[in-house]
Design an enzyme around this catalytic site. Structure first.
Site, PDB file in Angstrom:
ATOM      1  N   LYS A 254       0.812  -1.211   0.000  1.00 55.44           N
ATOM      2  CA  LYS A 254       0.000   0.000   0.000  1.00 55.44           C
ATOM      3  C   LYS A 254       0.853   1.272   0.000  1.00 55.44           C
ATOM      4  O   LYS A 254       0.399   2.325  -0.437  1.00 55.44           O
ATOM      5  CB  LYS A 254      -0.942   0.009   1.207  1.00 55.44           C
ATOM      6  N   ARG A 255       2.082   1.178   0.491  1.00 54.50           N
ATOM      7  CA  ARG A 255       2.908   2.383   0.517  1.00 54.50           C
ATOM      8  C   ARG A 255       3.291   2.847  -0.887  1.00 54.50           C
ATOM      9  O   ARG A 255       3.768   3.964  -1.071  1.00 54.50           O
ATOM     10  CB  ARG A 255       4.170   2.151   1.349  1.00 54.50           C
TER      11      ARG A 255
END
Length: 482
Positions: A254-255
């Site tokens: 997700k980063r």
């Protein structure tokens, strides 16, 4: 080609990841190109991790992308059920067959015994492999122990010698040494099937011809081929698609930005943009171009075009591509997507009010919600003015006089068209022996609060005469208060 039947078989333990969506897309393109069938199968045999809301979310995501299936949940079909949780009786049938043929056996080893084995292997710096302690337990002893309340798993009797060759349509021949395989588990102690067993039974019973799936499953394939052989079944053709990696070649997370179809949808991306982008993550044709519509993808797609190398995820390119599709989209369609958010913000009550704003801004943004963000001043007067612009256009000695000229100009104009407004402003500037910019910049700041907008006169026409007069009058009061 013979009759093509492919499947997309997600586990409903989370959202529809872009890796899964790409796999679904490649299966869909392959099936449609060769007049085959696309099957959706929900692999929910892991009852502890599977969630119904995830299954529904996956179905919803596929439909949003336009990847409809021919057989599966809701669509039905002759090879159902299409959820593993509804197929337990089928797995039991083939487990019995393997046990009766002495190709599988009951294993009573406890979790503590297996943990001790793993620790011993770790201490010896060896790869762990089940020792086969229960391999030679007689059927009569096994049945007696089960009657006495023990709950064994069922293991496959894997061959100790030889090799398994996977003829992969993307990677070519890949060999696996049987000595590296252990007697893997087919069914857990609660009777539920493991992935490797269930997927073989399902793919055979659903007459799957081609298994197009992620590279991470390549290591499972020799076990599955051994099961096909043990059960006397023909082996489907395999094609393992490379991983999608982050720009730094690490595992995608997700980063690195949005990683699920639902996130892209909620962030204002269009399905045709995501389809186009996903197709280029690992696939290419001889034509070196970025934009492909669905019909073109169907015409050009082949498994030969899929790369063996990992695909690199590029959020910036995805956003750029979405901007391209957004610029081409019908304003009415975008208005329908924006209406709910606009109503939540208290901006308006109909799509018709959004259309002119969308037409003006859709070529300047990359996502649908950005239209409301970039065009907020169309729906509510600015509460404050750009600080740097305010000093430059509202903080000078002649600022008040210029704003009053702007107000006079608006009051005198009939707002017939953007072109007419521009002519009137330029004439007013000429009469005052000023550059047109001396009036354009104060008006823009007064009506939008910003120093940069689309064409000023188009903005003024959308706002209308009375709103422009009201906002410029408010700016005059602001300048007087400085």
């Amino acid at each position: 080609m013979d009759k093509i039947r492919v499947r997309f078989a997600p586990s409903p333990t989370g959202t529809l990841h872009i890796g899964g969506a790409r796999t679904a897309l490649f299966n869909w393109l392959f099936a449609r190109k060769y007049n085959g069938k696309m099957i959706l199968r929900i692999e929910d045999s892991d009852v502890r991790r599977s969630r119904e809301d995830s299954a529904l979310g996956i179905i919803d995501g596929l439909r949003w992308l336009g990847l409809e299936w021919d057989e599966g949940p809701e669509a039905g079909g002759a090879f159902g059920p299409y959820r593993q949780s509804e197929r337990l009786h089928i797995y039991s049938q083939y487990l019995r067959q393997l046990l009766e043929q002495d190709q599988a056996y009951y294993c009573f080893c406890t979790a503590e015994q297996l943990a001790a084995e793993r620790e011993a292997a770790r201490q010896s710096k060896k790869d762990y492999k089940y020792g086969g302690h229960c391999r030679h337990i007689s059927k009569s002893e096994a049945k007696e122990r089960i009657r006495n309340g023990e709950r064994p798993v069922i293991r496959f009797k894997a061959p100790a010698l030889g090799k398994v060759v996977v003829n992969d349509l993307i990677r070519g021949e890949v060999e696996f040494d049987n000595r590296l395989l252990d007697d893997f588990i087919l069914a857990k102690s609660d009777g539920g099937p493991t992935y490797n067993f269930a997927v073989v039974v399902d793919d055979h019973c659903m007459a799957i011809s081609h298994v197009i799936r992620a590279e991470e499953h390549l290591s499972n394939t020799p076990k599955q081929i051994l099961l096909y052989q043990a059960l006397g079944w023909s082996i489907p053709q395999f094609a393992h698609v490379s991983m999608i990696l982050a720009p730094d070649r690490s595992k995608l997370s997700k980063r690195h930005g949005a990683t699920s179809v639902q996130e892209f949808r909620d962030a204002g991306y269009l399905p045709e943009a995501l389809i186009n982008y996903l197709a280029l993550l690992g696939w290419s044709s001889k034509e070196d171009r970025d934009f492909w519509n669905r019909e073109e993808l169907l015409e050009r797609f082949t498994l030969d075009g899929i790369s063996r190398s990992p695909a690199i995820y590029d959020m910036e390119k995805m956003s750029w591509m979405n901007g391209h599709y957004l610029a081409q989209a019908a304003p009415e369609r975008i208005a329908g997507l924006l209406l709910q958010d606009a109503e939540k913000k208290g901006y308006l009550g109909s799509t018709e009010q959004l259309i002119p704003v969308i037409e003006l801004l859709k070529t300047r943004v990359r996502t649908v919600p950005a239209i409301l963000e970039e065009g907020a001043y169309f729906f509510e007067a600015p509460a404050e003015y750009n600080e740097k612009g305010s000093r430059k256009y509202f903080g000078q000695e002649d600022s008040l006089k210029l704003l009053e000229e702007c107000l006079s100009l608006c009051q005198a104009s009939d707002f017939e068209s953007a072109e007419k407004l521009e002519q009137e402003l330029r004439q007013r500037a000429s009469d005052l022996k000023l550059k047109a910019a001396n009036l354009i910049h104060p008006i823009r700041l007064a009506i939008s609060g910003r120093t940069a907008t689309p064409g000023l006169f188009e903005v003024m026409m959308i706002l209308g005469k009375s709103e422009c007069i009201e906002r410029i009058s408010k700016a005059i009061l602001y300048v007087k208060s400085l």
